[in-house]
Design a protein around this motif. Sequence first.
Motif, mmCIF file in Angstrom:
data_model
loop_
_atom_site.group_PDB
_atom_site.id
_atom_site.type_symbol
_atom_site.label_atom_id
_atom_site.label_comp_id
_atom_site.label_asym_id
_atom_site.label_seq_id
_atom_site.Cartn_x
_atom_site.Cartn_y
_atom_site.Cartn_z
ATOM 1 N N PHE A 1 0.712 -1.292 -0.072
ATOM 2 C CA PHE A 1 -0.127 -0.221 -0.117
ATOM 3 C C PHE A 1 0.769 1.247 -0.042
ATOM 4 O O PHE A 1 1.890 1.414 0.801
ATOM 5 N N SER A 2 0.452 2.214 -0.833
ATOM 6 C CA SER A 2 1.300 3.498 -0.824
ATOM 7 C C SER A 2 0.297 4.643 -1.173
ATOM 8 O O SER A 2 -0.727 4.533 -1.570
ATOM 9 N N CYS A 3 0.589 5.927 -0.444
ATOM 10 C CA CYS A 3 -0.574 7.034 -0.526
ATOM 11 C C CYS A 3 0.273 8.159 -0.855
ATOM 12 O O CYS A 3 1.413 8.501 -0.268
ATOM 13 N N GLY A 4 -0.138 8.717 -1.847
ATOM 14 C CA GLY A 4 0.514 10.007 -2.404
ATOM 15 C C GLY A 4 0.196 10.241 -3.949
ATOM 16 O O GLY A 4 -0.740 9.770 -4.449
ATOM 17 N N PRO A 5 1.171 10.990 -4.490
ATOM 18 C CA PRO A 5 0.821 11.211 -6.133
ATOM 19 C C PRO A 5 0.979 10.043 -6.871
ATOM 20 O O PRO A 5 1.441 9.150 -6.548
ATOM 21 N N THR A 6 0.897 10.386 -8.330
ATOM 22 C CA THR A 6 0.817 9.351 -9.237
ATOM 23 C C THR A 6 2.366 8.726 -9.187
ATOM 24 O O THR A 6 2.297 7.314 -9.255
ATOM 25 N N GLN A 7 3.467 9.253 -8.773
ATOM 26 C CA GLN A 7 4.719 8.590 -8.811
ATOM 27 C C GLN A 7 4.720 7.475 -7.752
ATOM 28 O O GLN A 7 5.670 6.785 -7.636
ATOM 29 N N CYS A 8 3.656 7.364 -6.772
ATOM 30 C CA CYS A 8 3.909 6.380 -5.755
ATOM 31 C C CYS A 8 3.827 4.916 -6.431
ATOM 32 O O CYS A 8 4.351 4.033 -5.918
ATOM 33 N N GLN A 9 3.339 4.993 -7.903
ATOM 34 C CA GLN A 9 3.232 3.554 -8.408
ATOM 35 C C GLN A 9 4.430 3.209 -8.655
ATOM 36 O O GLN A 9 4.874 1.941 -8.577
ATOM 37 N N GLY B 1 8.655 -8.845 -4.751
ATOM 38 C CA GLY B 1 7.865 -10.290 -4.400
ATOM 39 C C GLY B 1 6.483 -9.896 -3.543
ATOM 40 O O GLY B 1 5.759 -10.929 -3.400
ATOM 41 N N ALA B 2 6.053 -8.894 -3.565
ATOM 42 C CA ALA B 2 4.596 -8.431 -3.155
ATOM 43 C C ALA B 2 3.613 -8.846 -4.321
ATOM 44 O O ALA B 2 4.132 -8.991 -5.460
ATOM 45 N N ASP B 3 2.546 -9.251 -3.871
ATOM 46 C CA ASP B 3 1.475 -9.782 -5.028
ATOM 47 C C ASP B 3 0.904 -8.897 -5.783
ATOM 48 O O ASP B 3 0.400 -8.818 -7.059
ATOM 49 N N ARG B 4 0.307 -7.580 -5.251
ATOM 50 C CA ARG B 4 -0.524 -6.506 -5.638
ATOM 51 C C ARG B 4 -0.205 -5.241 -4.826
ATOM 52 O O ARG B 4 0.159 -5.425 -3.660
ATOM 53 N N GLY B 5 -0.621 -4.356 -5.543
ATOM 54 C CA GLY B 5 -0.592 -3.033 -4.832
ATOM 55 C C GLY B 5 -1.791 -2.211 -4.647
ATOM 56 O O GLY B 5 -2.786 -2.418 -5.680
ATOM 57 N N ILE B 6 -1.894 -1.269 -3.756
ATOM 58 C CA ILE B 6 -3.226 -0.628 -3.818
ATOM 59 C C ILE B 6 -2.432 0.907 -3.597
ATOM 60 O O ILE B 6 -1.741 1.192 -2.611
ATOM 61 N N HIS B 7 -2.991 1.695 -4.470
ATOM 62 C CA HIS B 7 -2.626 3.132 -4.497
ATOM 63 C C HIS B 7 -3.658 4.179 -4.160
ATOM 64 O O HIS B 7 -4.764 4.172 -4.805
ATOM 65 N N VAL B 8 -3.413 4.720 -3.044
ATOM 66 C CA VAL B 8 -4.487 5.783 -2.397
ATOM 67 C C VAL B 8 -3.829 7.123 -3.139
ATOM 68 O O VAL B 8 -2.879 7.521 -2.460
ATOM 69 N N GLU B 9 -4.325 7.617 -4.158
ATOM 70 C CA GLU B 9 -3.933 8.902 -4.926
ATOM 71 C C GLU B 9 -4.255 10.083 -3.860
ATOM 72 O O GLU B 9 -5.546 10.647 -3.765
ATOM 73 N N VAL B 10 -3.249 11.058 -3.453
ATOM 74 C CA VAL B 10 -3.463 12.116 -3.102
ATOM 75 C C VAL B 10 -2.261 13.256 -3.312
ATOM 76 O O VAL B 10 -1.240 12.655 -3.358
ATOM 77 N N SER B 11 -2.542 14.260 -3.862
ATOM 78 C CA SER B 11 -1.615 15.161 -4.667
ATOM 79 C C SER B 11 -1.970 16.423 -4.134
ATOM 80 O O SER B 11 -2.874 16.879 -3.621
ATOM 81 N N GLY B 12 -0.925 17.363 -4.714
ATOM 82 C CA GLY B 12 -1.017 18.731 -4.308
ATOM 83 C C GLY B 12 -1.033 19.278 -2.620
ATOM 84 O O GLY B 12 -0.360 18.554 -1.995
ATOM 85 N N PRO B 13 -1.811 20.220 -2.437
ATOM 86 C CA PRO B 13 -1.737 20.700 -1.243
ATOM 87 C C PRO B 13 -2.317 19.757 -0.153
ATOM 88 O O PRO B 13 -1.746 19.639 0.906
ATOM 89 N N LYS C 1 -6.399 1.428 -7.751
ATOM 90 C CA LYS C 1 -6.221 2.858 -7.438
ATOM 91 C C LYS C 1 -7.265 3.310 -6.983
ATOM 92 O O LYS C 1 -8.351 2.735 -7.292
ATOM 93 N N LEU C 2 -7.196 4.070 -6.028
ATOM 94 C CA LEU C 2 -8.223 4.715 -5.031
ATOM 95 C C LEU C 2 -8.181 6.144 -4.516
ATOM 96 O O LEU C 2 -6.884 6.632 -4.813
ATOM 97 N N ALA C 3 -9.150 6.820 -4.170
ATOM 98 C CA ALA C 3 -9.146 8.141 -3.585
ATOM 99 C C ALA C 3 -9.346 7.861 -2.057
ATOM 100 O O ALA C 3 -10.168 7.132 -1.767
ATOM 101 N N PRO C 4 -9.044 8.990 -1.127
ATOM 102 C CA PRO C 4 -9.321 8.710 0.019
ATOM 103 C C PRO C 4 -10.794 8.553 0.319
ATOM 104 O O PRO C 4 -11.444 7.848 1.197
ATOM 105 N N LYS C 5 -11.704 9.347 -0.492
ATOM 106 C CA LYS C 5 -13.318 9.350 -0.237
ATOM 107 C C LYS C 5 -13.784 7.780 -0.641
ATOM 108 O O LYS C 5 -14.886 7.689 0.046
ATOM 109 N N ASP C 6 -13.001 7.305 -1.483
ATOM 110 C CA ASP C 6 -13.630 5.682 -1.481
ATOM 111 C C ASP C 6 -13.593 4.844 -0.227
ATOM 112 O O ASP C 6 -14.217 3.923 -0.081
ATOM 113 N N LEU C 7 -12.749 5.273 0.287
ATOM 114 C CA LEU C 7 -12.302 4.502 1.747
ATOM 115 C C LEU C 7 -13.233 5.294 2.877
ATOM 116 O O LEU C 7 -12.996 4.870 3.988
ATOM 117 N N GLY C 8 -13.627 6.429 2.470
ATOM 118 C CA GLY C 8 -14.399 7.190 3.467
ATOM 119 C C GLY C 8 -13.687 7.893 4.578
ATOM 120 O O GLY C 8 -13.935 8.201 5.759
#
Length: 254
Positions: A63-71, A81-93, A207-214
Motif C-alpha cells: 500500500f502507498s498513499c501519495g501522488p501518481t509517482q507512488c506507483q 515479491g509483493a503480489d499486488r498493490g493499492i495506491h490511494v492517490e493524494v496530490s497537491g496541497p 487505484k483509490l481516492a481517500p473518499k473511496d475509503l471514507g
Amino acid sequence: MSLRILVGCKRVIDYAVKIRVKPDKSGVITEGVKHSMNPFDEIAIEEAVRMKEKKIAKEIVAFSCGPTQCQETLRTALAMGADRGIHVEVSGPEYETLQPLHISKMLAKLAKDEQIDLIIVGKQAIDDDCNQTAQMTAALLGWPQATSASKIEAKDGSLQVVREIDGGLETIKVKLPSVVSADLRLNEPRYATLPNIMKAKKKPIKKLAPKDLGIDVSPRIQVVTVEEPPVRQAGAKVENVDAVVEKLKALGHA
C-alpha cells in the motif's frame, strides 16, 4: 499458518539527497529531487516476502498513499515479491498536509476490507521521522502491536517479536491479527532482479481516492515554519589538558 499481509510503502526523498528548504520556509523542495521507497518500509516488504517463502503468508498487499509517482514505489515492492498493490492517490496541497493519522485510518480500513491478518510498516519514515503510524493503526483496529521489531517468529496463531528498546532488547508475544513496525536490524532487503522487475509490470495496482475509503484528509495540525538546522561552528584546537579545563571553565561547564 496462511496470512494475508498488508505492507505500507512510503515514497520519500532518497536518503542520499541533501534536503533543501523552500525559500518561503513552508516545507522542503521536492520537485526534481530523487525519490525512493522509505528504507524502513523496504525492510517491512522484505520481512513479508520471507514469510511467504516460509509458507507463513499466502498473499502480500503493498500500500502507498501519495501522488501518481507512488506507483513507481509500489512497482519496487511488487518486484521484491509483493503480489499486488493499492495506491490511494493524494496530490497537491492535500498531500503536503497529509499526516500519520490519515495513513493509519487508510491502513485500518484496508485491513478490514481486504481481510488482513498482519500489517507490517517501517517503524518511521526518514522524511518526517514521526514513528506514529503503526501505533495509531493498532489503536484504530484494536489489534495488538509490536513496534521496533528486530526479529519476528510466527507460532500457533501468534508472533514472537524481539523489540529494540532503550535498555537493550525485549521479547514479546502478540496474537494475530496484529500490527508490527520494522526496525533497521530486522533484515537486509534484497535487490529486485531484472526478471522480477519485468514480472512486477504485470502485477495489478488498484487505484483509490481517500473518499473511496471514507477518509477525510483535512489537516489536523498546521506547519508554521520549516528551517534548516543552524550551521555548526568550527572547533578550536587546544595544546594540552590544562587549556581544555580553562576553556570549559570559561563556558561554565566546569
